[in-house]
Motif scaffolding. Structure first.
Motif, PDB file in Angstrom:
ATOM      1  N   PRO A 136       0.793  -1.235   0.000  1.00  0.00           N
ATOM      2  CA  PRO A 136       0.000   0.000   0.000  1.00  0.00           C
ATOM      3  C   PRO A 136       0.822   1.280   0.000  1.00  0.00           C
ATOM      4  CG  PRO A 136      -0.166  -1.159   2.108  1.00  0.00           C
ATOM      5  CD  PRO A 136       0.462  -2.104   1.146  1.00  0.00           C
ATOM      6  N   ALA A 137       1.932   1.314   0.726  1.00  0.00           N
ATOM      7  CA  ALA A 137       2.738   2.530   0.751  1.00  0.00           C
ATOM      8  C   ALA A 137       3.387   2.793  -0.603  1.00  0.00           C
ATOM      9  CB  ALA A 137       3.809   2.423   1.839  1.00  0.00           C
ATOM     10  N   VAL A 138       3.856   1.748  -1.249  1.00  0.00           N
ATOM     11  CA  VAL A 138       4.451   1.894  -2.581  1.00  0.00           C
ATOM     12  C   VAL A 138       3.388   2.327  -3.584  1.00  0.00           C
ATOM     13  CG1 VAL A 138       5.677   0.714  -4.433  1.00  0.00           C
ATOM     14  CG2 VAL A 138       6.214   0.179  -2.062  1.00  0.00           C
ATOM     15  N   SER A 139       2.212   1.731  -3.474  1.00  0.00           N
ATOM     16  CA  SER A 139       1.137   2.069  -4.400  1.00  0.00           C
ATOM     17  C   SER A 139       0.784   3.546  -4.322  1.00  0.00           C
ATOM     18  CB  SER A 139      -0.090   1.212  -4.096  1.00  0.00           C
ATOM     19  OG  SER A 139      -1.134   1.513  -4.983  1.00  0.00           O
ATOM     20  N   ARG A 140       0.654   4.070  -3.118  1.00  0.00           N
ATOM     21  CA  ARG A 140       0.305   5.491  -2.981  1.00  0.00           C
ATOM     22  C   ARG A 140       1.358   6.380  -3.613  1.00  0.00           C
ATOM     23  NH1 ARG A 140      -1.437   3.648   2.090  1.00  0.00           N
ATOM     24  NH2 ARG A 140       0.508   4.287   3.062  1.00  0.00           N
ATOM     25  N   GLN A 148       2.079   5.736 -14.346  1.00  0.00           N
ATOM     26  CA  GLN A 148       1.242   4.738 -13.687  1.00  0.00           C
ATOM     27  C   GLN A 148      -0.232   5.121 -13.759  1.00  0.00           C
ATOM     28  OE1 GLN A 148       1.956   1.613 -12.442  1.00  0.00           O
ATOM     29  NE2 GLN A 148      -0.277   1.557 -12.377  1.00  0.00           N
ATOM     30  N   GLN A 149      -0.527   6.402 -13.705  1.00  0.00           N
ATOM     31  CA  GLN A 149      -1.922   6.829 -13.820  1.00  0.00           C
ATOM     32  C   GLN A 149      -2.516   6.422 -15.164  1.00  0.00           C
ATOM     33  OE1 GLN A 149      -1.822  11.019 -12.953  1.00  0.00           O
ATOM     34  NE2 GLN A 149      -1.616  10.714 -10.748  1.00  0.00           N
ATOM     35  N   ASP A 225       2.881   7.057  12.302  1.00  0.00           N
ATOM     36  CA  ASP A 225       3.909   6.048  12.569  1.00  0.00           C
ATOM     37  C   ASP A 225       4.514   5.599  11.242  1.00  0.00           C
ATOM     38  OD1 ASP A 225       5.497   3.928  13.260  1.00  0.00           O
ATOM     39  OD2 ASP A 225       3.902   2.747  14.204  1.00  0.00           O
ATOM     40  N   PRO A 226       5.779   5.907  10.987  1.00  0.00           N
ATOM     41  CA  PRO A 226       6.384   5.515   9.707  1.00  0.00           C
ATOM     42  C   PRO A 226       6.502   4.010   9.529  1.00  0.00           C
ATOM     43  CG  PRO A 226       8.065   6.353  11.197  1.00  0.00           C
ATOM     44  CD  PRO A 226       6.739   6.615  11.857  1.00  0.00           C
ATOM     45  N   HIS A 227       6.322   3.252  10.618  1.00  0.00           N
ATOM     46  CA  HIS A 227       6.426   1.794  10.544  1.00  0.00           C
ATOM     47  C   HIS A 227       5.062   1.108  10.621  1.00  0.00           C
ATOM     48  CE1 HIS A 227      10.752   2.124  10.833  1.00  0.00           C
ATOM     49  NE2 HIS A 227      10.616   2.880  11.910  1.00  0.00           N
ATOM     50  N   ALA A 228       3.978   1.887  10.515  1.00  0.00           N
ATOM     51  CA  ALA A 228       2.640   1.309  10.671  1.00  0.00           C
ATOM     52  C   ALA A 228       2.323   0.279   9.598  1.00  0.00           C
ATOM     53  CB  ALA A 228       1.589   2.412  10.659  1.00  0.00           C
ATOM     54  N   GLU A 229       2.953   0.401   8.425  1.00  0.00           N
ATOM     55  CA  GLU A 229       2.679  -0.539   7.338  1.00  0.00           C
ATOM     56  C   GLU A 229       3.855  -1.475   7.080  1.00  0.00           C
ATOM     57  OE1 GLU A 229      -0.458   1.585   4.435  1.00  0.00           O
ATOM     58  OE2 GLU A 229       1.429   2.667   4.608  1.00  0.00           O
ATOM     59  N   ASP A 230       4.737  -1.624   8.057  1.00  0.00           N
ATOM     60  CA  ASP A 230       5.819  -2.588   7.926  1.00  0.00           C
ATOM     61  C   ASP A 230       5.259  -4.005   7.960  1.00  0.00           C
ATOM     62  OD1 ASP A 230       7.545  -0.489   7.874  1.00  0.00           O
ATOM     63  OD2 ASP A 230       8.602  -0.998   9.730  1.00  0.00           O
ATOM     64  N   VAL A 231       5.938  -4.909   7.274  1.00  0.00           N
ATOM     65  CA  VAL A 231       5.561  -6.322   7.224  1.00  0.00           C
ATOM     66  C   VAL A 231       6.646  -7.113   7.928  1.00  0.00           C
ATOM     67  CG1 VAL A 231       5.187  -8.302   5.709  1.00  0.00           C
ATOM     68  CG2 VAL A 231       4.226  -6.064   5.114  1.00  0.00           C
ATOM     69  N   ARG A 232       6.302  -7.690   9.052  1.00  0.00           N
ATOM     70  CA  ARG A 232       7.276  -8.421   9.871  1.00  0.00           C
ATOM     71  C   ARG A 232       7.067  -9.924   9.742  1.00  0.00           C
ATOM     72  NH1 ARG A 232       5.680  -3.810  12.426  1.00  0.00           N
ATOM     73  NH2 ARG A 232       7.319  -2.338  13.010  1.00  0.00           N
ATOM     74  N   VAL A 233       6.947 -10.354   8.503  1.00  0.00           N
ATOM     75  CA  VAL A 233       6.756 -11.766   8.167  1.00  0.00           C
ATOM     76  C   VAL A 233       7.712 -12.093   7.029  1.00  0.00           C
ATOM     77  CG1 VAL A 233       5.105 -13.467   7.293  1.00  0.00           C
ATOM     78  CG2 VAL A 233       4.305 -11.631   8.792  1.00  0.00           C
ATOM     79  N   ALA A 251       7.455  -3.102  -7.275  1.00  0.00           N
ATOM     80  CA  ALA A 251       8.085  -4.224  -6.583  1.00  0.00           C
ATOM     81  C   ALA A 251       9.185  -3.773  -5.623  1.00  0.00           C
ATOM     82  CB  ALA A 251       8.657  -5.208  -7.599  1.00  0.00           C
ATOM     83  N   GLU A 252       9.430  -2.490  -5.537  1.00  0.00           N
ATOM     84  CA  GLU A 252      10.496  -1.962  -4.668  1.00  0.00           C
ATOM     85  C   GLU A 252       9.940  -1.702  -3.275  1.00  0.00           C
ATOM     86  OE1 GLU A 252      12.086   1.385  -6.779  1.00  0.00           O
ATOM     87  OE2 GLU A 252      12.608   0.174  -8.545  1.00  0.00           O
ATOM     88  N   VAL A 253       9.899  -2.752  -2.475  1.00  0.00           N
ATOM     89  CA  VAL A 253       9.212  -2.700  -1.181  1.00  0.00           C
ATOM     90  C   VAL A 253      10.124  -2.939   0.012  1.00  0.00           C
ATOM     91  CG1 VAL A 253       7.066  -3.462  -2.255  1.00  0.00           C
ATOM     92  CG2 VAL A 253       8.601  -5.160  -1.256  1.00  0.00           C
ATOM     93  N   ALA A 254      11.426  -3.021  -0.203  1.00  0.00           N
ATOM     94  CA  ALA A 254      12.340  -3.414   0.874  1.00  0.00           C
ATOM     95  C   ALA A 254      12.265  -2.483   2.083  1.00  0.00           C
ATOM     96  CB  ALA A 254      13.768  -3.468   0.345  1.00  0.00           C
ATOM     97  N   GLN A 255      11.913  -1.225   1.870  1.00  0.00           N
ATOM     98  CA  GLN A 255      11.822  -0.263   2.975  1.00  0.00           C
ATOM     99  C   GLN A 255      10.796  -0.697   4.023  1.00  0.00           C
ATOM    100  OE1 GLN A 255      11.047   3.743   1.668  1.00  0.00           O
ATOM    101  NE2 GLN A 255      10.323   4.413   3.680  1.00  0.00           N
ATOM    102  N   TRP A 256       9.778  -1.424   3.594  1.00  0.00           N
ATOM    103  CA  TRP A 256       8.687  -1.815   4.494  1.00  0.00           C
ATOM    104  C   TRP A 256       8.712  -3.300   4.848  1.00  0.00           C
ATOM    105  CZ3 TRP A 256       8.221   1.417   0.314  1.00  0.00           C
ATOM    106  CH2 TRP A 256       7.884   2.748   0.596  1.00  0.00           C
ATOM    107  N   VAL A 257       9.604  -4.056   4.205  1.00  0.00           N
ATOM    108  CA  VAL A 257       9.607  -5.517   4.389  1.00  0.00           C
ATOM    109  C   VAL A 257      11.042  -5.965   4.657  1.00  0.00           C
ATOM    110  CG1 VAL A 257       8.808  -7.718   3.455  1.00  0.00           C
ATOM    111  CG2 VAL A 257       7.735  -5.596   2.684  1.00  0.00           C
ATOM    112  N   PRO A 258      11.453  -6.020   5.918  1.00  0.00           N
ATOM    113  CA  PRO A 258      12.855  -6.346   6.211  1.00  0.00           C
ATOM    114  C   PRO A 258      13.296  -7.729   5.759  1.00  0.00           C
ATOM    115  CG  PRO A 258      11.764  -5.349   8.119  1.00  0.00           C
ATOM    116  CD  PRO A 258      10.701  -5.655   7.118  1.00  0.00           C
TER     117      PRO A 258
END
Length: 289
Positions: A136-140, A148-149, A225-233, A251-258
Motif C-alpha cells: 500500500p505505501a508503494v502504491s500510494r 502509472q496513472q 507512525d512511519p512503521h505502521a505498514e511494515d511487514v514483519r513476516v 516491486a520496490e518494497v524493501a523499505q517496508w519488508v525487512p
C-alpha cells in the motif's frame, strides 16, 4: 483432487476449494480481479502433493461466495478480516492453538488483501508470498506518477455507477490482457465467463476498486507512525516484469519488508503464475514446503 465447501467467516459465506493432507502446513491462496479460485488451479495440485494443506477461497463478491450489496462492504480492512477469520477457522480445524497460523499467497487483489493481513495481523502468518500486487505505501507513491496513472485508467472508470457492471461480462477477456497466448485456454475463459455471470458478481468485483478509492487502506492504522505498514513476516515477492497495469517500480518494497526476497520474471505478465507456471510453482515449493 480437491474438495469444495462453504464456510461462514466474518458474516459471509465463502466458497473454498481445498486439497492436501488435513494436518499439513496450512497455505491459503487468494485470487485477484477478475478471477476466482481457479486462478490457482495450476498451483493447487503441486502444493498439495508436497504435503501442504491448500485452501483457495472465492473472495467475497466473486463466483460462488456471498456478494454483499454496497461499496462499504468491500473496504480493505473488511476483506482482510475475511481472510484472517478463514485462517483462524482452518487452523482451529487442525487443532492449532489460537489464534492459529498459515502461509498466505496472494495475486493482484488477493495480494493487496494479503499485504493487509500481514500488516494488521502478522501473528496469523508463517510466511507471505505476493505476486504482482503493490504494497500500500508503494502504491500510494507510484500512483502519483503520470505513467502509472495512464496504466491505471480503468480504476477511474470503475468509479462510475452501473456502466462498469454492464461492460465487465461483455469484455471481461480484456481484463486478462497482456498474457501469453496459451496462458488462458478457451476452456479457462468459458469458466471465467460463468463466474462473471453469477448474480451480483460484476458489482461485487468492481466494488473492490470503488471502496479503495473512497476509503483507502489506512483506516485504523497510525498515520503518524512511519512503521505502521511494515511487514514483519518472511516474504517472497514474485513480479512479472511485463505487467501492463502495474509498473515494475511497485516491486520496490524493501523499505517496508525487512525479511524479503524479490524474484523478477522478465518474460511474465501480470498473470505470472499462468505465464511461468513451472518457475512459480518451484519458487512456491522452495519457500513454503
Amino acid at each position: 483432487m480437491w474438495t469444495e465447501r462453504f464456510v461462514t467467516v466474518n458474516g459471509v459465506h465463502l466458497h473454498v476449494v481445498e486439497a492436501g493432507p488435513p494436518q499439513g502446513p496450512l497455505v491459503v491462496l487468494l485470487h485477484g480481479f477478475p478471477e476466482f479460485w481457479r486462478a490457482w488451479e495450476r498451483q493447487i495440485g503441486p502444493l498439495a502433493r508436497a504435503g501442504l494443506r491448500v485452501a483457495a477461497p472465492d473472495l467475497r463478491g466473486y463466483h460462488l461466495s456471498d456478494k454483499p450489496p454496497g461499496v462499504e462492504a468491500y473496504r480493505v480492512e473488511t476483506l482482510q478480516e475475511d481472510v484472517a477469520a478463514l485462517i483462524r477457522l482452518l487452523a482451529q480445524e487442525q487443532g492449532q492453538r489460537a489464534p492459529g497460523r498459515a502461509s498466505l499467497v496472494g495475486h493482484d487483489w488477493g495480494g493487496i488483501v494479503a499485504w493487509q493481513v500481514a500488516i494488521r495481523q502478522p501473528e496469523l502468518l508463517e510466511k507471505l508470498v505476493i505476486l504482482n500486487a503493490p504494497h500500500p505505501a508503494v502504491s500510494r507513491r507510484v500512483m502519483k506518477k503520470p505513467e502509472q496513472q495512464k496504466k491505471s485508467w480503468y480504476v477511474g472508470f470503475f468509479q462510475l455507477p452501473w456502466l462498469p457492471e454492464r461492460v465487465l461480462p461483455l469484455f471481461g477477456r480484456w481484463a486478462l490482457r497482456g498474457t501469453r497466448a496459451d496462458s488462458f485456454t478457451p476452456e479457462d475463459l468459458a469458466r471465467y465467463r460463468q463466474a462473471w455471470a453469477q448474480p451480483g458478481a460484476p458489482g461485487g468485483m468492481i466494488n473492490y476498486y470503488r471502496a479503495l478509492m473512497r476509503f483507502g487502506t489506512r483506516h485504523g492504522l497510525n498515520r503518524n507512525d512511519p512503521h505502521a505498514e511494515d511487514v514483519r513476516v518472511p516474504t517472497l515477492l514474485i513480479w512479472g516484469q511485463k505487467d501492463v497495469a502495474l509498473s515494475p517500480e511497485m516491486a520496490e518494497v524493501a523499505q517496508w519488508v525487512p525479511d524479503l526476497r524479490v524474484v523478477r520474471l522478465p518474460r511474465a505478465s501480470h498473470w505470472v503464475m499462468r505465464d511461468e507456471t513451472v518457475r512459480v510453482n518451484n519458487l512456491l515449493l522452495d519457500f513454503l514446503a
